[in-house]
Design an enzyme around this catalytic site. Structure first.
Site, PDB file in Angstrom:
ATOM      1  CG  HIS A 450       1.473   0.907  -0.644  1.00 15.61           C
ATOM      2  ND1 HIS A 450       1.283   2.172  -1.109  1.00 15.61           N
ATOM      3  CD2 HIS A 450       1.684   0.923   0.615  1.00 15.61           C
ATOM      4  CE1 HIS A 450       1.477   3.236  -0.442  1.00 15.61           C
ATOM      5  NE2 HIS A 450       1.751   2.430   1.085  1.00 15.61           N
ATOM      6  CD  GLU A 451       1.081  -0.794   3.645  1.00 13.48           C
ATOM      7  OE1 GLU A 451       2.059  -0.492   4.453  1.00 13.48           O
ATOM      8  OE2 GLU A 451       0.074  -0.009   3.410  1.00 13.48           O
TER       9      GLU A 451
END
Length: 702
Positions: A450-451
């Site tokens: 996600h990051e």
């Protein structure tokens, strides 16, 4: 339709408390690094009252009330809350309810949940709380000031000011409409006043509306900048000095920290932080972010500023945040391996398919993925209304595209998800234990993706100030959604958050979640984290668990939907519910939600054999839609698509009712403090109890 309960009215369980332990990493710092971390931590906590002021009008007074009770308890009863209860004539259950409320308030830095933005109230009756307040005259005075706001069910959540919702970003005594906020924001944009560190207040003078843009700074300038709205000619005044007292303390501690900086890069961004906080100039702050990015792999990491716009209903004004953390070299080494392999996984994302240009990544991806600094860190001080497990910053897309970004995983926050005792109520009991066992490793990989690749990918189609474009206008790239050349892009001065406004944060988080989930069946990727066909938890187990989590998180998100206001209280929650609806709608039945209303039961079921054939294509379709809307500034299409997917009606309202009954309480976090004994920095950690949370805040001296 039956009355819909608010989440705060349904949960009477004890709050779960997770300690952000950091003694091991802290002990590995040098004396100089400890001093640097100590003063940065003091700077972070100095911003607490800024956050309280941004949450609600009553939050600062409730904060003072809780700390006054704590100090009185220590002074009169040697810190024994149950002796205090006896003296005040209340029950042990009453004082426990107060302690739970106090710990929850302090952990969320306000009386609205950081995750969800819904108001929570004490479980003990008002009369019992009043009896407790009689322990000291100051406590009684504070409680009399705040009792009504503390116990009133309205406003029930954060949002545009109204009967059901309120926002301290718009602290007006007279009605302020969305249209007025938009007009003032456009006026600010045209005059180069960035919005992140501002609030807007409307007043009436001589029957005329006056808008005050309250800009955070230590400087209180008597020469107020005056602007005019283009259409109405109404006055807009830029008033400096919002949060001046707190920012002065922040800057004092940043100056002390600078004396112990490890290098000139750290000295430079600290100097720029201070200059921005003193003047209110966010262009200086943006320069600090460019300097901060260059400070790679620091032993002591930090985040400071008005960072995340999640809680502004308009989506652009940001909450103050201060994070200080210590890196873990061993954990960071694992993340570095993923960073090195990133390009091959980017080529597998939906918008790269069918394109051979740009090294196989297509026109809607940056030509060069600059490997970012990606660290695993342990929080020493995390002053924020929500404690995230991962962060990707800065949020300014021009800096991200031109200069890069940083990723961090907050390891001592992530470990809260490894708790195997809290059995998920939305999983079939026959596999609930296995789900909980596999949840943390699956969640960890998902957050990492996600990051790194969720927030780290994508190319905005933009026109510069002098008409220059970052794509070939003679041969525009083909939009894979329409099969036609793109016809929309960001015009000069436009930004992602400015164009998408209230949609920006939730769509951005949804897209990042989708990128992570989309890649979670990639065997090569999962092998980097030690998961393959022969590992104790196999790669297939990880993939299956993530799809179960997609269902569970989608259901859980419903607790943060406000029925009366028809609004979402949290960007991630809205994203999770939209993803669930997409999987149910487009997944050809591979995922189902079994609902037993009479038994208040919801269960997520996933056909493991159909994840790749039906589940992943559904995610890919949604991911491509959001990515293309974002790249091409197509806010109208995005709004139509996303609002339909995140609409809560029909059976979803019944699901929400059951979720509020079954959802476990939200996490509360207890964090350490540092102090000086001569030149030695002393670390103090606290027990993961409500008393420990309150004690930790009392000893911060705020």
């Amino acid at each position: 339709m039956p009355a819909q309960p608010n989440a705060m009215e349904t949960n009477h369980k004890s709050v779960p408390i997770h300690a952000l332990r950091v003694r091991g990493p802290f002990s590995g710092l040098t004396d100089r690094e400890k001093l640097y971390a100590h003063y940065l931590a003091k700077a972070a906590w100095s911003g607490t009252r800024i956050i309280l002021r941004q949450v609600s009008p009553e939050s600062n007074t409730i904060f003072d009330f809780i700390l006054e009770l704590s100090q009185a308890c220590r002074k009169l009863f040697a810190g024994d809350w149950y002796e205090l209860a006896k003296a005040c004539g209340v029950t042990e259950a009453d004082i426990k309810a107060f302690l739970d409320y106090g710990a929850t308030f302090l952990s969320n830095i306000g009386n609205y949940y950081g995750s969800g933005d819904q108001k929570f109230r004490p479980r003990l009756k008002l009369e019992s709380m009043r009896a407790v307040s009689h322990v000291s005259e100051d406590a009684q005075r504070l409680f009399d000031r705040v009792a009504h706001a503390m116990y009133s069910p309205q406003p029930s959540s954060l949002g545009f000011p109204g009967h059901e919702t309120q926002s301290a970003y718009y602290p007006s005594d007279v009605a302020l409409t969305k249209e007025e906020v938009a007009d003032v924001t456009v006026c600010m944009e045209q005059r180069g006043v960035l919005p992140e560190n501002t609030r807007i207040r409307k007043t009436m003078q001589g029957g005329e509306a006056i808008y005050e843009v309250l800009q955070a700074s230590t400087l209180i300038d008597p020469d107020v900048q005056t602007l005019k709205l283009r259409n109405s000619g109404r006055t807009v005044r830029v008033v400096k000095g919002d949060h001046a007292h707190e920012l002065t303390a922040v800057c004092q501690n940043l100056r002390e920290a600078s004396k112990f900086a490890a290098n000139e890069k750290q000295e430079k961004f600290l100097e720029q932080y201070i200059a921005s906080f003193e003047s209110g100039d966010l262009e200086v702050y943006k320069e600090s972010q460019k300097s901060w990015i260059k400070d790679t792999a620091p032993r002591v990491e930090n985040v400071f500023g008005f960072v995340e716009p999640y809680r502004d209903p308009f989506g652009i004004r940001a909450e103050f945040e201060g994070l200080v953390a210590i890196s873990d070299a061993g954990e960071t080494k694992l993340l570095s391996r993923l960073v090195e392999e990133s390009s091959k996984f980017i080529k597998q994302l939906p918008w790269a398919q069918g394109f051979s240009d740009n090294n196989g990544k297509g026109p809607f991806e940056k030509s060069l993925f600059e490997p970012p600094d990606f660290s695993s860190i342990h929080a020493l001080a995390y002053c924020s209304s929500i404690i995230f497990g991962g962060i990707n910053l800065p949020n300014y897309n021009d800096i991200r595209q031109d200069c890069g970004f940083k990723n961090v995983i907050i390891a001592n926050r992530m470990t809260a998800e490894s708790n195997t005792s809290a059995i998920c109520p939305f999983i079939d009991p026959s596999e609930a234990s296995t789900f909980q066992k596999h949840k943390y490793p699956a969640y960890y990989v998902w957050v990492v993706l996600h990051e790194l690749l969720g927030h780290g990918t994508g190319k905005m189609m933009c026109e510069g100030a002098h008409g220059t474009l970052n794509f070939d206008i003679e041969h525009p790239p083909i939009n894979p959604l329409t099969g036609e050349p793109i016809s929309l892009w960001y015009r000069p001065g436009q930004t992602w958050t400015g164009v998408f406004a209230d949609l920006a944060t939730t769509v951005d988080e949804c897209r990042a979640e989708l990128v992570g989930a989309f890649l979670m069946d990639n065997k090569e990727l999962l092998s980097l984290f030690g998961f393959d066909s022969s590992s104790g938890i196999s790669a297939e187990d990880i993939t299956y668990n993530v799809y179960l989590q997609l269902g569970v998180d989608g259901l859980g998100g419903l607790q943060n939907y406000n029925v009366e206001a028809d609004s979402w209280g949290q960007a991630h929650s809205r994203a999770h519910f939209a993803m669930l609806k997409c999987l149910l709608r487009d997944g050809k039945g591979f995922m189902q939600i079994d609902c037993n209303s009479s038994g208040d039961e919801l269960q997520v079921r996933v056909d493991r054999s159909r994840i790749f054939s039906d589940g992943k294509p559904a995610l890919a379709g949604m991911l491509l839609e959001l990515h293309m809307y974002r790249c091409t500034a197509d806010v109208q299409s995005c709004r139509s698509y996303y609002e339909e997917l995140s609409k809560v009606d029909g059976e979803y309202l019944e699901w929400r009712r059951i979720v509020l009954v079954k959802m476990p309480p939200k996490w509360v976090f207890v964090q350490p403090n540092t102090s000086l004994d001569g030149n030695e920095v002393i670390l103090k950690e606290y027990e993961p109890t409500p008393e420990g949370v309150i004690q930790s805040w009392t000893e911060r001296g705020l």
